[in-house]
Design an enzyme around this catalytic site. Sequence first.
Site, PDB file in Angstrom:
ATOM      1  CB  CYS A 115       6.249  -3.858   5.234  1.00 49.80           C
ATOM      2  SG  CYS A 115       5.431  -2.496   6.086  1.00 49.80           S
ATOM      3  CG  LEU A 147       9.089   2.117   3.625  1.00 52.44           C
ATOM      4  CD1 LEU A 147      10.391   2.778   4.039  1.00 52.44           C
ATOM      5  CD2 LEU A 147       9.059   1.897   2.114  1.00 52.44           C
ATOM      6  CB  ILE A 175       3.728   4.552   4.382  1.00 59.40           C
ATOM      7  CG1 ILE A 175       4.903   3.838   3.700  1.00 59.40           C
ATOM      8  CG2 ILE A 175       3.041   5.528   3.445  1.00 59.40           C
ATOM      9  CD1 ILE A 175       5.936   4.742   3.120  1.00 59.40           C
ATOM     10  CB  ILE A 176      -0.371   4.938   7.046  1.00 56.52           C
ATOM     11  CG1 ILE A 176      -0.507   5.291   5.553  1.00 56.52           C
ATOM     12  CG2 ILE A 176      -1.595   5.379   7.823  1.00 56.52           C
ATOM     13  CD1 ILE A 176      -0.777   6.747   5.275  1.00 56.52           C
ATOM     14  CD  GLU A 182       0.826   2.261   2.413  1.00 55.79           C
ATOM     15  OE1 GLU A 182      -0.114   2.493   3.202  1.00 55.79           O
ATOM     16  OE2 GLU A 182       2.023   2.358   2.743  1.00 55.79           O
ATOM     17  CG  ASP A 241      -2.784   0.718   5.879  1.00 56.35           C
ATOM     18  OD1 ASP A 241      -1.948   0.638   6.795  1.00 56.35           O
ATOM     19  OD2 ASP A 241      -2.482   0.563   4.675  1.00 56.35           O
ATOM     20  CB  SER A 258       4.443   5.035 -11.404  1.00 58.69           C
ATOM     21  OG  SER A 258       3.588   3.911 -11.522  1.00 58.69           O
ATOM     22  N   GLY A 259       2.745   6.325 -13.568  1.00 58.04           N
ATOM     23  CA  GLY A 259       1.697   6.254 -14.590  1.00 58.04           C
ATOM     24  C   GLY A 259       1.539   4.886 -15.211  1.00 58.04           C
TER      25      GLY A 259
END
Length: 652
Positions: free
Chosen positions: A2, A53, A55-56, A80, A105, A378-379
């Site tokens: 968010c 936004l 997500i959960i 998160e 969460d 991502s890495g």
Amino acid sequence: MCGIAGIFRPEGLDEGATALLDTMGEAIAHRGPDAHATWSDAPAGIGFVHRRLSIIDLTEAGAQPMHSPCGRYTLAYNGEIYNYLDLRRTLEDEGAAPAWRGHSDTEVLLAGVAAWGLAETLTRCVGMFAIALWDRETRSLTLARDRFGEKPLHVAVFDGEIAFASELKALKRHPRWSGEIDRQAIAQCLRHGYIPAPRTAFTQAVKIRPGACVELKAGALSPGTWRESLYWDAMAEARAARSNRFAGTGEEAVSRLDSLLRESVSRQMISDVPLGAFLSGGIDSSTIAAMMQSLSTKPVETFSLGFEDKSVSEAGFARAVAHHLGTSHNEIMLSGDEARDLVATMPDVYDEPFTDQSQLPTYLVSRFARSRVTVSLSGDAADELFAGYGRHHSVAKQWSGSPLAGLGRQARKLAASAQIAALVAPAEKRGRSHVGKRSTASLRLRLEERKAQYEAASAVAAYERKFTLLDTADRLVPGTQRETHPLLAEVEAETGWSPLEQASFLDLTHYLPDDILVKVDRAAMAHSLETRVPFLDPAVVRFALSLPDSVRRMNGQRKGVLKAVLGRYLPTDLWDRPKRGFGIPSATWLAGPLRPLAEDMFSPETLARTDMLDPAMVRVFWEDFLAGDKRRANVVWAMFIVQLFLERQGRD
């Protein structure tokens, strides 16, 4: 994921506060396009705005700002908490759980604060976050940021009032915002390519540091008066890990890292919305994508970006990895023109000068990924944790402790001194402006920097000097001073750490939070895309910090232990190749299609109007560059980005 913002004026809010909160929220709507809510307590002087936004828990039960059942706390947060289900069970086992309204969460985080306090709750959390917590009982506001700085949080300081926000653009909506530029911050940007926390580009605003909680209350509303505490200290964590080093075999290290990373990836795949992964075909992103696919019952969405110029494109590597793994691969090919045309818009995305050239491809691949998913793993962070950059190994070799390495440093220092005496000094004495194609002033500066690097008292001090855009950037910004990272002295004092460990740790606490994570957050959130970084799970970080150099360089290779993990999932020939950056041909662009704009930015009229950079030094670097000297191309690019930012500020 968010966007948050708010104001705190202990003497009370006026009737215009709600409109101000709405305006601040609109400025960061891209961070949370799914919902918008404000809350305020006018007599207490506190107000929050939250852009969501989802997500959960996509229902209203996960909406923010959220109030604790006891009525004491109000929370607005961005991020998160990956282990929130574990924390929820712990609260239930301890009899401290409320009557749950949903499965977000956020609700678990708030319940943890009510039961354990904020600092203890954050210590237990595995996640990324920027938090604003109002305590009605103590009439205090606490702002907190995750351990590594994945999520941003800025504070603007006014007389008797503060405003905070995920991005600076929300703070700029405040009627008391002056927009005064911090000259020292600009010098730092030209030195590193970014502005390290706690500074921002503006004198009125600061960044909350990673791992910190800042408590604000009446009479304590500025950095000099508010109370800052660290619930997580990178230096203490590294010392603890290295006092209890991993002592197993190489194969045991590979198995342990494999297990820790799989656990982290599994937790970070929890989502109520579509999820995927960035895939460049390199070691780090391939490891994350491979683990995701091994944990998934359906093809994982992967995303790569390639350039039409095959010499700089990695799309073919990513395609081969995706085919082997069986992911649902998405690829977009771009021309240099499309990326180049975005250059002038980047100051709006980042709110302050930010010169990392990979911001453009990161922005574009994020935009592409958002067309299919809402979350992407991502890495990032593997290079900082496992000493993956060539510069780490270069400084380790030069400062190995062997007599030969010491003689090599001494020889290089003497060579630089000899060149100054034989080439530069005579040219200056004769009044010559150039030595060959290079300006005399530029050549002296480069040789003096090289000499200072080899005069450094330690490996980490030499590293900090060498791997900057311009070590003496303060000369470009009159009235500023050379400034080093606050942790440098502490790291330098750790005699039990190898040069490789010192250099990579400095990047973990400096380059990673202030460059890499900033780049990814702003580029992705500009398109309402959440990014997650499995390598930054605290257990993975702790393990990486405990590894001796022999394991990190297993089989004589950079990131050897990580390569061995990836070898369990992918054939070596798919990823074993020289490391490439994710950059752009900036030197070619500056000398070609961007040259007219650069000439304008470096003109005497524009430099006088922006009134920041020393015109004579700017011309030295620019003219050397145009004469064919590309060794300062990154500095020229940084000056160009700074000037674009300053010129834009002058128009706003």
